[in-house]
Motif scaffolding. Structure first.
Motif, mmCIF file in Angstrom:
data_model
loop_
_atom_site.group_PDB
_atom_site.id
_atom_site.type_symbol
_atom_site.label_atom_id
_atom_site.label_comp_id
_atom_site.label_asym_id
_atom_site.label_seq_id
_atom_site.Cartn_x
_atom_site.Cartn_y
_atom_site.Cartn_z
ATOM 1 N N PHE A 70 0.836 -1.202 0.000
ATOM 2 C CA PHE A 70 0.000 0.000 0.000
ATOM 3 C C PHE A 70 0.873 1.255 0.000
ATOM 4 C CE2 PHE A 70 -2.352 3.320 2.361
ATOM 5 C CZ PHE A 70 -3.374 3.524 1.439
ATOM 6 N N GLU A 71 1.907 1.259 0.837
ATOM 7 C CA GLU A 71 2.816 2.407 0.884
ATOM 8 C C GLU A 71 3.510 2.597 -0.462
ATOM 9 O OE1 GLU A 71 6.525 4.262 3.447
ATOM 10 O OE2 GLU A 71 5.923 2.194 3.817
ATOM 11 N N ALA A 72 3.944 1.503 -1.079
ATOM 12 C CA ALA A 72 4.581 1.589 -2.391
ATOM 13 C C ALA A 72 3.602 2.138 -3.429
ATOM 14 C CB ALA A 72 5.101 0.216 -2.817
ATOM 15 N N PHE A 73 2.343 1.726 -3.343
ATOM 16 C CA PHE A 73 1.313 2.226 -4.253
ATOM 17 C C PHE A 73 1.094 3.724 -4.058
ATOM 18 C CE2 PHE A 73 -3.206 3.246 -4.928
ATOM 19 C CZ PHE A 73 -3.284 3.030 -6.297
ATOM 20 N N VAL A 74 1.005 4.158 -2.811
ATOM 21 C CA VAL A 74 0.780 5.576 -2.523
ATOM 22 C C VAL A 74 1.946 6.421 -3.021
ATOM 23 C CG1 VAL A 74 0.521 7.271 -0.665
ATOM 24 C CG2 VAL A 74 -0.781 5.150 -0.591
ATOM 25 N N VAL A 75 3.163 5.988 -2.743
ATOM 26 C CA VAL A 75 4.342 6.731 -3.196
ATOM 27 C C VAL A 75 4.393 6.740 -4.724
ATOM 28 C CG1 VAL A 75 6.872 6.763 -3.213
ATOM 29 C CG2 VAL A 75 5.655 6.361 -1.078
ATOM 30 N N SER A 76 4.057 5.629 -5.346
ATOM 31 C CA SER A 76 4.054 5.553 -6.812
ATOM 32 C C SER A 76 3.035 6.511 -7.418
ATOM 33 C CB SER A 76 3.746 4.130 -7.279
ATOM 34 O OG SER A 76 4.746 3.252 -6.853
ATOM 35 N N THR A 77 1.855 6.617 -6.811
ATOM 36 C CA THR A 77 0.852 7.545 -7.336
ATOM 37 C C THR A 77 1.299 8.991 -7.161
ATOM 38 O OG1 THR A 77 -0.419 7.501 -5.271
ATOM 39 C CG2 THR A 77 -1.105 5.998 -7.026
ATOM 40 N N GLN A 78 2.023 9.259 -6.088
ATOM 41 C CA GLN A 78 2.545 10.608 -5.875
ATOM 42 C C GLN A 78 3.580 10.933 -6.948
ATOM 43 O OE1 GLN A 78 4.352 11.221 -2.024
ATOM 44 N NE2 GLN A 78 4.097 13.415 -2.141
ATOM 45 N N ILE A 79 4.450 9.986 -7.246
ATOM 46 C CA ILE A 79 5.446 10.189 -8.303
ATOM 47 C C ILE A 79 4.748 10.345 -9.654
ATOM 48 C CG2 ILE A 79 7.340 9.072 -9.562
ATOM 49 C CD1 ILE A 79 8.133 7.784 -6.829
ATOM 50 N N LEU A 80 3.745 9.511 -9.914
ATOM 51 C CA LEU A 80 2.977 9.599 -11.164
ATOM 52 C C LEU A 80 2.303 10.957 -11.294
ATOM 53 C CD1 LEU A 80 1.730 8.203 -13.692
ATOM 54 C CD2 LEU A 80 -0.153 7.526 -12.198
ATOM 55 N N ASP A 81 1.700 11.433 -10.218
ATOM 56 C CA ASP A 81 1.030 12.727 -10.216
ATOM 57 C C ASP A 81 2.005 13.842 -10.584
ATOM 58 O OD1 ASP A 81 -0.967 14.691 -9.771
ATOM 59 O OD2 ASP A 81 -0.350 14.902 -7.679
ATOM 60 N N LEU A 82 3.161 13.847 -9.940
ATOM 61 C CA LEU A 82 4.159 14.871 -10.242
ATOM 62 C C LEU A 82 4.697 14.725 -11.658
ATOM 63 C CD1 LEU A 82 6.160 15.074 -6.889
ATOM 64 C CD2 LEU A 82 4.602 16.772 -7.839
ATOM 65 N N GLY A 83 4.893 13.485 -12.097
ATOM 66 C CA GLY A 83 5.391 13.253 -13.451
ATOM 67 C C GLY A 83 4.435 13.765 -14.511
ATOM 68 N N VAL A 84 3.153 13.514 -14.311
ATOM 69 C CA VAL A 84 2.144 13.992 -15.266
ATOM 70 C C VAL A 84 2.121 15.516 -15.288
ATOM 71 C CG1 VAL A 84 -0.342 14.106 -15.726
ATOM 72 C CG2 VAL A 84 0.734 11.917 -15.208
ATOM 73 N N GLU A 85 2.225 16.130 -14.133
ATOM 74 C CA GLU A 85 2.245 17.594 -14.085
ATOM 75 C C GLU A 85 3.449 18.163 -14.823
ATOM 76 O OE1 GLU A 85 1.159 19.811 -10.616
ATOM 77 O OE2 GLU A 85 0.160 18.071 -9.754
ATOM 78 N N VAL A 86 4.594 17.526 -14.671
ATOM 79 C CA VAL A 86 5.796 17.976 -15.382
ATOM 80 C C VAL A 86 5.596 17.850 -16.886
ATOM 81 C CG1 VAL A 86 8.220 17.416 -15.847
ATOM 82 C CG2 VAL A 86 7.404 17.550 -13.500
ATOM 83 N N VAL A 87 5.033 16.733 -17.326
ATOM 84 C CA VAL A 87 4.777 16.529 -18.759
ATOM 85 C C VAL A 87 3.813 17.595 -19.273
ATOM 86 C CG1 VAL A 87 3.686 14.976 -20.430
ATOM 87 C CG2 VAL A 87 5.311 14.076 -18.760
ATOM 88 N N LEU A 88 2.782 17.892 -18.498
ATOM 89 C CA LEU A 88 1.810 18.903 -18.922
ATOM 90 C C LEU A 88 2.434 20.288 -19.007
ATOM 91 C CD1 LEU A 88 -1.377 17.795 -16.954
ATOM 92 C CD2 LEU A 88 -0.888 17.515 -19.386
ATOM 93 N N ILE A 89 3.315 20.588 -18.086
ATOM 94 C CA ILE A 89 3.986 21.897 -18.105
ATOM 95 C C ILE A 89 4.902 21.985 -19.317
ATOM 96 C CG2 ILE A 89 5.713 23.305 -16.920
ATOM 97 C CD1 ILE A 89 4.401 22.306 -14.278
#
Length: 117
Positions: A70-89
């Motif tokens: 669960f912790e790995a999933f949460v951290v992964s979604t946080q990384i994914l969220d930031l990664g998508v934002e960077v791509v959008l920027i």
């Protein structure tokens, strides 16, 4: 104790950020929120990696398996969220980017569930 403090602080900041965006009807949040989001992402990723290295991958998957995954999933979604934002920027996708940003930001709610542990 430090981990609980960091998780709680992150949850509070996410709540304040969400409330601020809802009250002001802004599409983009203040740069300070981004800095703290990246800070917590780095800290939680480092903590996860340190935990896996400290006990070894096999033991990490055996002991408290559900919580660790669960912790790995949460951290992964946080990384994914930031990664998508960077791509959008970088892509500067004004119209499509706003639609995606709204959908991806719901991933942030999952991070609050870290408090349950």
């Amino acid at each position: 104790a430090l981990a609980i403090t960091l998780i709680t602080t992150n949850a509070i900041i996410l709540g304040v950020e969400t409330n601020t965006l809802a009250e002001t009807m802004m599409e983009n949040n203040h740069w300070g929120y981004k800095v703290t989001e990246v800070f917590f992402c780095v800290i939680f990723t480092f903590e996860l990696a340190l935990n896996i290295c400290a006990v070894g991958p096999r033991r990490w998957l055996k002991e408290d398996r559900c919580w660790n995954l669960f912790e790995a999933f949460v951290v992964s979604t946080q990384i994914l969220d930031l990664g998508v934002e960077v791509v959008l920027i970088i892509a500067d996708m004004a119209d499509a980017g706003e639609d995606l940003r709204g959908n991806v930001s719901t991933i942030r709610l999952i991070r609050v569930f870290r408090l349950v542990r």
